[in-house]
Design an enzyme around this catalytic site. Structure first.
Site, PDB file in Angstrom:
ATOM      1  N   LYS A  71     -28.398 -53.192-101.313  1.00 36.62           N
ATOM      2  CA  LYS A  71     -28.531 -54.509-101.089  1.00 36.62           C
ATOM      3  C   LYS A  71     -27.707 -55.605-102.327  1.00 36.62           C
ATOM      4  CE  LYS A  71     -33.197 -54.742 -98.658  1.00 36.62           C
ATOM      5  NZ  LYS A  71     -34.449 -55.321 -98.785  1.00 36.62           N
ATOM      6  N   ASP A 107     -34.689 -61.241 -95.729  1.00 31.24           N
ATOM      7  CA  ASP A 107     -36.337 -60.953 -96.127  1.00 31.24           C
ATOM      8  C   ASP A 107     -36.976 -62.067 -96.556  1.00 31.24           C
ATOM      9  OD1 ASP A 107     -35.729 -57.959 -96.046  1.00 31.24           O
ATOM     10  OD2 ASP A 107     -35.117 -57.772 -98.034  1.00 31.24           O
ATOM     11  N   TYR A 233     -46.462 -52.126 -95.682  1.00 32.73           N
ATOM     12  CA  TYR A 233     -47.080 -52.018 -94.447  1.00 32.73           C
ATOM     13  C   TYR A 233     -47.751 -50.695 -94.019  1.00 32.73           C
ATOM     14  CZ  TYR A 233     -42.508 -50.419 -93.039  1.00 32.73           C
ATOM     15  OH  TYR A 233     -41.570 -49.712 -92.818  1.00 32.73           O
TER      16      TYR A 233
END
Length: 458
Positions: A71, A107, A233
């Site tokens: 990233k 994001d 998650y």
């Protein structure tokens, strides 16, 4: 999916990429929206990243995502970078433009949309960010952009928290970010003043299989929280979320953030806007991939309990019987609930129970009562809960298996066969329409049924 000469390619640059959920998001979007596009993961090393980006452009690839560990490094290989991504210092989405790719960070945009969907406003609110990594930086940017009054960044290493606070205060030209050493979290108690915090858990602590790990394990801290958002998650409910709920706060995981960051990337690639009903279709598919719950429906006597026990043992899942769960919560039997408050009350209780389960459980085999899927509200909750398997049994098998069972009013008295056939004719179309898969069980042993079921869900 029909791949032809006009199919456009989308992809993910990362190392590793084997467990990514991005193909679920983007390929489902293409299927639902009718776009001739295919999304695939590209295992890309740090050494090969520069060539991968150049090669992708030369191969006419429409767009890509970038994930760990690329990233930051990928920013040097782009022809343009969005202002928000520059401020955050990370890019996760590459959009094809003239001469190369432009970088975005979806994001923080995804988390922002998640908060909007849940009706959570940060305007003039005090927020806390646990952690000071790349995800925390994106959260910090979003907090300022959405109007937070103060943002406390708690981290084990104060220097990293100070770095984010300094960068964001300078970028937004206001001093709202305050770094705090994690060990000194009790300093927040002095800032409380009856105004509870919105807390973002941005670390990897609590990620499966370390489900019982948590950054702060102090009940008093959670009493100060109004809303807790864990970017994790998996598990579906982290210990951080559980502690929030136990102390009266709302709690959400990061699955919708993952959904919306993917949707926003797809919107950028195709210059479109994705409607919320389409987002819900993708989200429900993601839920099944992440939670891996198995819901067994079917007529009484079809073997839901027996099969469920065997499947749970085979997969190492938890086992939950909805009727037994309701009896435990109510403190009395279902027959007593029917007698005291009627069937309508019980059906509403089933719906409330499913909603409660939907907020927390994963990796569980769930056995349902025969009448539960008949209520539309229940059927909707089942679809969100996991993969629905209908165990299809023949009427004569029901009568044979349950003969002599005095606990079932339907099987008492005369014309049992007629009553069973009538009720099964009524329920079978609903079972079939609500199930992801139908497994015949008449004349088959349990192991054979379990083998077929496991093949389906794996």
């Amino acid at each position: 999916m029909n791949i032809d000469g006009k199919t456009r390619l989308l992809g993910l640059l990362g190392d590793p990429v084997e467990h990514t959920m991005s193909p679920v998001i983007h390929n489902t979007l293409s299927d639902v929206l009718g776009f001739n596009e295919v999304y695939v993961p590209f295992h890309t090393t740090s050494e090969g990243l520069k060539n991968a980006v150049k090669g992708a452009y030369d191969l006419n690839i429409l767009g890509m995502n970038a994930t760990v560990p690329h990233k930051n490094a990928v920013m040097d290989m782009l022809v343009d970078i969005d202002a928000g991504a520059k401020a955050i210092g990370a890019v996760n989405t590459l959009v094809r433009v003239e001469g190369g790719y432009k970088g975005y960070n979806t994001d923080m945009m995804g988390l922002s949309r998640e908060l909007d969907v849940y009706g959570i406003s940060l305007k003039e609110r005090n927020a806390v960010i646990l952690g000071a990594g790349g995800a925390a930086r994106a959260v910090a940017y979003m907090c300022a952009a959405k109007g937070c009054k103060k943002v406390f960044i708690l981290n084990r290493t104060l220097q990293k928290a100070e770095g984010i606070a300094s960068d964001m205060n300078r970028y937004f030209k206001k001093d709202i970010f305050l770094p705090v050493l994690l060990a000194d979290y009790e300093k927040l108690y002095d800032e409380y003043n009856d105004e509870k915090f919105v807390v973002f858990q941005s670390t990897s602590i609590g990620l499966a299989p370390h489900n019982e790990d948590v950054v702060i394990d102090d009940s008093r801290f959670y009493e100060l929280i109004d809303v807790g958002i864990d970017l994790i998650y998996n598990p579906f409910e982290t210990k951080f979320m559980r502690l929030c709920r136990e102390n009266g706060a709302k709690a959400y995981n990061g699955l919708r953030m993952l959904l919306y960051q993917g949707i926003i990337a797809y919107e950028l690639w195709n210059n479109i806007s994705v409607a919320e009903d389409v987002a819900d279709i993708v989200y429900n598919k993601m839920l099944k991939s992440v939670r891996k719950n198995i819901i067994l429906i079917g007529f009484m006597g079809c073997g839901k309990t027996t099969v469920g026990t065997a499947v749970a043992g085979r997969l190492g899942y938890n086992l939950l019987d909805v009727d037994l769960y309701i009896e435990k919560e109510a403190g009395c039997s279902i027959s007593q609930i029917f007698a005291d408050k009627g069937e309508q009350y019980f059906r509403e209780l089933e719906t409330d129970t499913l909603k409660k389960l939907n907020a927390s459980i994963s990796h569980t085999v769930i056995s349902t009562g025969g009448g539960l899927p008949m209520r539309p509200e229940n059927a909707e909750e089942l679809r969100k809960l996991g993969t629905v398997i209908y165990l299809d049994v023949q009427p004569e098998e029901v009568i044979r298996r349950l003969s002599g069972d005095t606990s079932r009013p339907l099987l008492q008295g005369d014309d049992v066969e007629r009553k069973v056939n009538r009720l099964m004719d009524e329920r079978r179309p609903v079972y079939e329409s609500e199930a992801d898969c139908v497994i015949p069980v008449t004349g088959r042993d349990v192991e054979e049924i379990v083998d077929e079921l496991v093949c389906i869900v794996e």
